[in-house]
Every structure is written in structure tokens, then in C-alpha cells.
Design a protein around this motif. Structure first.
Motif, short mmCIF file in Angstrom:
data_model
loop_
_atom_site.label_atom_id
_atom_site.label_comp_id
_atom_site.label_asym_id
_atom_site.label_seq_id
_atom_site.Cartn_x
_atom_site.Cartn_y
_atom_site.Cartn_z
N TYR B 23 -10.27 1.95 -7.87
CA TYR B 23 -10.87 0.63 -8.08
C TYR B 23 -10.10 -0.20 -9.11
O TYR B 23 -9.79 -1.37 -8.90
N GLU B 26 -6.65 -1.25 -7.87
CA GLU B 26 -6.79 -2.32 -6.89
C GLU B 26 -7.12 -3.65 -7.57
O GLU B 26 -6.57 -4.69 -7.21
N LYS B 30 -4.71 -6.90 -7.31
CA LYS B 30 -5.18 -8.16 -6.75
C LYS B 30 -5.05 -9.29 -7.77
O LYS B 30 -4.66 -10.41 -7.45
N VAL B 71 -19.49 -12.00 -10.37
CA VAL B 71 -19.74 -11.28 -9.12
C VAL B 71 -20.43 -9.95 -9.40
O VAL B 71 -21.34 -9.54 -8.67
N LEU B 75 -23.99 -8.59 -7.85
CA LEU B 75 -24.11 -7.36 -7.06
C LEU B 75 -25.11 -6.40 -7.67
O LEU B 75 -25.25 -5.26 -7.22
N ASP C 31 -16.13 2.11 -0.40
CA ASP C 31 -16.20 0.86 0.34
C ASP C 31 -16.86 -0.24 -0.47
O ASP C 31 -16.44 -1.39 -0.44
N LEU C 33 -16.87 -0.50 -3.74
CA LEU C 33 -15.92 -0.92 -4.79
C LEU C 33 -14.84 -1.84 -4.21
O LEU C 33 -14.46 -2.84 -4.81
N ARG C 34 -14.37 -1.50 -3.02
CA ARG C 34 -13.37 -2.36 -2.39
C ARG C 34 -13.95 -3.72 -2.04
O ARG C 34 -13.29 -4.74 -2.18
N TYR C 36 -16.36 -5.21 -3.58
CA TYR C 36 -16.47 -5.91 -4.85
C TYR C 36 -15.13 -6.56 -5.22
O TYR C 36 -15.05 -7.75 -5.54
N ASN C 37 -14.07 -5.78 -5.14
CA ASN C 37 -12.74 -6.31 -5.46
C ASN C 37 -12.32 -7.46 -4.56
O ASN C 37 -11.75 -8.45 -5.03
N SER C 38 -12.61 -7.36 -3.27
CA SER C 38 -12.13 -8.43 -2.40
C SER C 38 -13.02 -9.66 -2.50
O SER C 38 -12.55 -10.78 -2.28
N VAL D 25 -15.04 1.45 9.25
CA VAL D 25 -15.19 0.62 8.05
C VAL D 25 -14.13 -0.48 8.04
O VAL D 25 -14.43 -1.64 7.76
N ASN D 29 -14.74 -4.46 8.13
CA ASN D 29 -14.24 -5.32 7.06
C ASN D 29 -13.32 -6.43 7.57
O ASN D 29 -13.40 -7.57 7.12
#
Lengths: 93, 82, 93, 82, 93, 82
Positions: B23, B26, B30, B71, B75, C31, C33-34, C36-38, D25, D29
Motif C-alpha cells: 500500500y 503504491e 502514484k 478520502v 472511507l 483490493d 487498499l488499492r 483507496y489509493n486510486s 477483481v 476495477n
């Protein structure tokens, strides 16, 4: 970026520390290979648009070199700022 | 993390640590990519970052960080998973 | 989305079911976490374009909030439609 | 799936299940991202989906699904790996 | 693309070769599933822009078909050129 | 690779082989995607590659390869990790 994980490692058995170290190493290798790939993709995309020859001309070559160097410097700067923010806001749980 | 005793749980702990690292990496990637696109002059006249680019990058990182926490709140966690 | 896998789990031993459950859990965490990142990347990209200050102004903040909420609602709607299509066309092998 | 006996084969079964989940998945996505870009107003005047956006999303998902099966046929299976 | 890895496999025990073979197989499955997903995404993106109906019209269908076929042919050509370059420049260490 | 004796090291070897494959697959996929975008006519009048597209693809691959080695040199290895 491994701060919190490293912090957690002080009170776990040595074999687990080794396993964690290996995991981190694997991560770093994978991440640097991915970075390499996306650096190539990005600089190619920005610098190469003509396909009348099968070799890079001097201008394209210079562009790729500067693009890659600039990205690396940028990446280091982001990394420093990112680390500061991580420290500035200690986890309030 | 240190309180987990059995072997099975350990795998889960390592699994969680792995996902946390994934995480973070990534997020960093990004962030780097986004701020490069927003701040860096694409003509590549030189390989150094100029002053304008440097301050843009600093502010970009700070703002990205704020978006991360907006964000995150939305969440449902009081704080993004860092 | 786990329909077919869950269906297969009825006649396999309990330890395998546990292993499968763990795998699914790991997937869901990764999924989310991903996602959230995107979500952060996308809403930042759409809403933040000025870098004369180091803090979000009110307008950017509102934009990010709406963007994220809207994406989540969108994602739930897609998920519902997707599930219907999966059911509507049972696997004809 | 239930007929596999030995330990080694089990790992392969779990490997396959893992890849199937990864595939689904990823499909979900990509679908979500694509339909968000095609259908959602980027000015974000409000946080609700309006009627036009809702029907666009529904049709987008339906059409994406059809593309999935066209490409699946082309890749040689009678049906995409779902 | 597995050339150098396959080369390394000649002097390792059979069980390791089996493990490696399995790993390669898993990779190929994963890669083909990913390719399938990105082919769908790309051709949908290029060919479908109207959402006044819930079914593809004939024109969209033809576009998707050609896009996918063209991408596959393109991919094979790239793969051939890529292999030539890999052979043309043997590892200089 | 053949000289590694113990069980533990083997896992590392397989880990490295896995990462090398991941790297190559990613390189190939990015190359394919990039050259598709640079060279292929998006109107899709036909499903064959025409002559112009074919030669563009060949040159695109050759140039991408050169960029690979320029960046590789910059990152400190005399040669990109292939």
C-alpha cells in the motif's frame, strides 16, 4: 517508509526479523525493477514520436537522458517531503 | 503485532505487513507520478529541477497528503491506513 | 463476485475452506487498499491543479469530497449491475 | 475442484482460485474506472449520481459485458473465463 | 522470453525444475488473463462512446472485433522483434 | 544459480527468478502498449496491420530497446537487468 514496520520488529524473535528483512528486500528489488520499467515507458513516451528511422537521433537521446535524470531527482525530492509529512503527523491511532 | 503467539497467526501478520508495504509503495509511486505530471516541464531543457518546479513539487506533495486524509475520513477510518 | 468459488467450497475439507477464506480476506484487504489509493489519485488529479499554496482551498476540498463520494456510489451501482449480469448468464460451460 | 486428492495438486488448485479472483477483481476495477470516465460529470456539482449518469452507467456496464464476450470468443474460448 | 531462465535449469535437480515449470505456467496463466482484461478495456475505450442503448450496435461490434484482432497481431509482431533484439545482444558479462 | 546449496537459499533463488520474469513480462507489456498507441491507426478500418504500421512497430521496438539501455546505464548498472 519502513519506519512503523521497523518499530514493530524490536520485540519479535530473530527468525521473524530475518523473514521480515527478506520480505523488505524482495519488495525493494521488485519496486526498483518496476520503477525502471515505468521510467523507460514515461521517457520513451515523452521523447520519441517519430518512427522514420530505427535508431534514436541525438535530440531524442538527450531528451531521454534528461527526462530520466529529472525524474530521479524529482523522485528523491518527493521522497524527502513524504518522509517529513510522515514524521510531522505521528500516528494518533 | 508482538502479541501473536501461534504459527498460523504469524503468516497472517506477515501477510498484513506485506499488504501495508504494498500500500505504501503504491501510494508513493502514484504521488510521484502525479506530481511529476502536474509540476515538471516536459520540454526537458535541462536535467535539473528549476525553482518553480521545486516549490510546485513541495506543494503538490503537501496537497496530495491532505487529499489522502480527506478520502481516508470518508472511507470510515478516522485516519488513512498509514 | 465470489459466487462460483463459494459454490465449490461445499464439498472440500474444512481446513481447505479456512485456507480459502483467508485467501479471500487477504484479497479484500488488498483490493480495498488499492481502491483507496486510486481514489486519492483520481480525485486529486481531477480537483487539484493550482500549486501556489501548500494547502487545499475550500473549493478543492469540496471537489475532492464530492469526487470521492460520487465514485463510491458509482462503484456500488456498477457492482449491482455486474452481479445481475453474472447471475443472468449462468455458466454454460 | 473437489476431485483433486494429493497435497501438491491442492496448491495448484489454490493457485488457480487465486488467479481467478485476481482476474475478476481486475475486470471489475477496469469496468468501474472506464464507466466512471465515460459517464460521470467531472465538475462534481453534487455528490449524488443524477438520472443521466445512472442510466449511462447501467448501459456502460451492459456494453462492457458484451465486449468481454466478443473478445473472449476471439481468444478461443467459447466464453470468457468467468 | 524464458531463454536465460531455461538455460539456468540444465544443471539443477529435477524437483526444482518442476517447481520452476509450475512457476512459469502460473505466470503464463496470470499474464494471459491480464492481457484479456486490458484488451477488453482498450477496445471498449476506443470503440464505445455512446450510451443511448444498452446493446452494442453493429458498428461498435465490428470496431471491437477489429481492434482486438489488430492488437493480437501487433502483439505477435512486437514479440518477434523483441526476441530478435534479445538474441542480437547476448549478455556481455 | 546452480551453486546455491541450502533450502533457504533456494527460496531466494526462486524469488529472484520470479521477479526477473515479472520484470520481463512488464517490460514486454509496456512496450506492446506504447507501440500500439504510437503506431496503430485507431479507426480500425481493417483487422490487418498495414505496411506503414508494420514498419512503425519494428522501429518503435528498436527505439524502445535503446531507451531501455540508456535508462539502464543511468541507473548505475552497465546494462539493464535482462
Amino acid at each position: 517508509m519502513d519506519r512503523s514496520i521497523a518499530g514493530d520488529m524490536t520485540n519479535i524473535p530473530e527468525e521473524d526479523q530475518q523473514r521480515m528483512t527478506k520480505m523488505i528486500e524482495q519488495f525493494q528489488i521488485r519496486d526498483s525493477l518496476r520503477m525502471y520499467n515505468s521510467l523507460v515507458e514515461r521517457c520513451f513516451d515523452h521523447c520519441v514520436d517519430s518512427f522514420r528511422r530505427k535508431s534514436l537521433d541525438k535530440q531524442e537521446e538527450t531528451c531521454v537522458q534528461r527526462c530520466a535524470e529529472k525524474f530521479l531527482k524529482h523522485s528523491m525530492r518527493v521522497s524527502m517531503r513524504f518522509a517529513e509529512l510522515n514524521q510531522g503527523s505521528p500516528t494518533p491511532d | 503485532m508482538a502479541s501473536a503467539p501461534s504459527g498460523l497467526d504469524k503468516d497472517q501478520i506477515f501477510g498484513m505487513a506485506e499488504q501495508e508495504m504494498e500500500y505504501r509503495v503504491e501510494l508513493f509511486n502514484k504521488l510521484t507520478k502525479t506530481c511529476f505530471e502536474k509540476c515538471i516541464e516536459k520540454r526537458y531543457k535541462e536535467s535539473e529541477l528549476n525553482m518553480g518546479e521545486c516549490s510546485c513539487v513541495d506543494r503538490c506533495v503537501a496537497k496530495y497528503w491532505q487529499v489522502t486524509s480527506i478520502v481516508g475520513q470518508l472511507l470510515g477510518s478516522s485516519r488513512p491506513p498509514m
